[in-house]
Scaffold this active site. Structure first.
Site, short mmCIF file in Angstrom:
data_model
loop_
_atom_site.label_atom_id
_atom_site.label_comp_id
_atom_site.label_asym_id
_atom_site.label_seq_id
_atom_site.Cartn_x
_atom_site.Cartn_y
_atom_site.Cartn_z
CG ASN A 11 -1.73 1.46 1.21
OD1 ASN A 11 -1.75 2.05 0.44
ND2 ASN A 11 -2.38 1.35 2.44
CE LYS A 13 -0.14 3.42 4.80
NZ LYS A 13 -0.11 3.56 6.05
CG HIS A 99 -5.86 2.22 5.10
ND1 HIS A 99 -5.64 3.06 6.14
CD2 HIS A 99 -5.19 1.07 4.75
CE1 HIS A 99 -4.53 2.76 6.56
NE2 HIS A 99 -4.14 1.48 5.50
P1 13P Z 1 2.80 0.74 7.50
O1 13P Z 1 3.46 -0.47 7.11
O2 13P Z 1 3.46 2.02 7.33
O3 13P Z 1 2.85 0.77 9.16
O4 13P Z 1 1.35 0.74 7.26
C1 13P Z 1 0.55 0.09 7.33
C2 13P Z 1 -0.57 0.09 6.47
O5 13P Z 1 -1.43 1.17 6.89
C3 13P Z 1 -1.12 -0.58 5.41
O6 13P Z 1 -2.23 -0.32 4.86
#
Ligand code: 13P
Length: 250
Positions: A11, A13, A99
């Site tokens: 992910n 983001k 999410h």
């Molecule tokens: P991190 O691995 O950066 O903690 O993020 C987890 C996450 O939200 C994956 O969707």
């Protein structure tokens, strides 16, 4: 050591631009190696890179998903949004829904339920995120929160086969903290049981997400009931992502 089939979902983001796309070349090479027999890699980049990822990964076994979608199955006057039909049209196979970062931004259980319905209608596989806040954990409300999110998010859903659950404790996301193995196992089994009772279906995959990195994967991989990982920060660094995949099977 595990030989169980595992998912590795990246992910990204709100990170990445068109120049970052070549950084995944080493992951593509890995996907052609023996280790890949037991793993499925799915990239979920921001919308702006979805098509580039689909094109780049066209002749590989790596798949692509979006990070969210609008709940409307039809086009409409929703400035700034994208629905699951548009995502499917790009030849993406997956979409992350629920999410915690989107729940914080206002996504309600009811809205999440509509998003899931619309994604399933458009033949996408849903990666449905659930997880408790630190306060809820401290008050020993984790299971109540998880079953509430599962029941509301999956209300009137028939096609559980196209749903993957991602258990992401909110306090674990981006914090470097992960649950103790015993607690994590207990919560994963709890989620699987809720689903088994609700759908009479035993095979739903449950992933873990939250601060997964090349160090803690050595502990996480011991929990064989985890079917894979939803990885944020570490998935943007191909070396770390590859390290996590390799160490899962070591
Ligand atoms: P991190 O691995 O950066 O903690 O993020 C987890 C996450 O939200 C994956 O969707």
């Amino acid at each position: 050591m595990t030989n169980k089939y595992k998912y590795f979902v990246a992910n990204w983001k709100m990170f990445g631009d068109i120049r970052t796309i070549n950084s995944i070349n080493s992951v593509i090479r890995l996907s052609k190696s023996k280790i890949f027999i037991n793993s499925k890699i799915i990239y979920c980049p921001p919308y702006t890179l979805l098509n580039s990822f689909v094109q780049k990964l066209k002749n590989t076994k790596i798949e692509v998903g979006a990070q969210n979608c609008h709940e409307s199955k039809d086009p409409g006057p929703f400035t700034g949004f994208v629905n699951s039909k548009m995502i499917k049209n790009l030849k993406c196979k997956y979409v992350i829904i629920g999410h915690s970062e989107n729940r914080t931004n206002g996504d309600t259980d009811n809205q999440i339920n509509k998003k899931i319905q619309s994604a399933l209608k458009n033949d996408l596989t849903v990666i449905f995120c659930i997880g408790e806040k630190i306060k809820e954990k401290k008050e020993k409300k984790t299971k109540r929160v998880l079953s509430g999110q599962l029941n509301k998010g999956l209300k009137n859903i028939k096609n559980i086969k196209n749903i993957i659950i991602a258990y992401e404790p909110i306090w674990s996301i981006g914090s470097g903290l992960i649950p103790k193995n015993i607690e994590l196992l207990d919560n994963i089994l709890f989620i699987k049981n809720v689903l088994k009772k609700k759908f009479k279906y035993k095979k739903t995959k449950v992933l873990y997400g939250g601060s997964v990195n090349p160090k803690n994967i050595k502990d996480l991989r011991k929990i064989n009931q985890i079917d894979g990982f939803l990885i944020g920060g570490a998935s943007q660094k191909p070396n770390k992502f590859i390290d996590i995949i390799k160490k899962t099977f070591k």
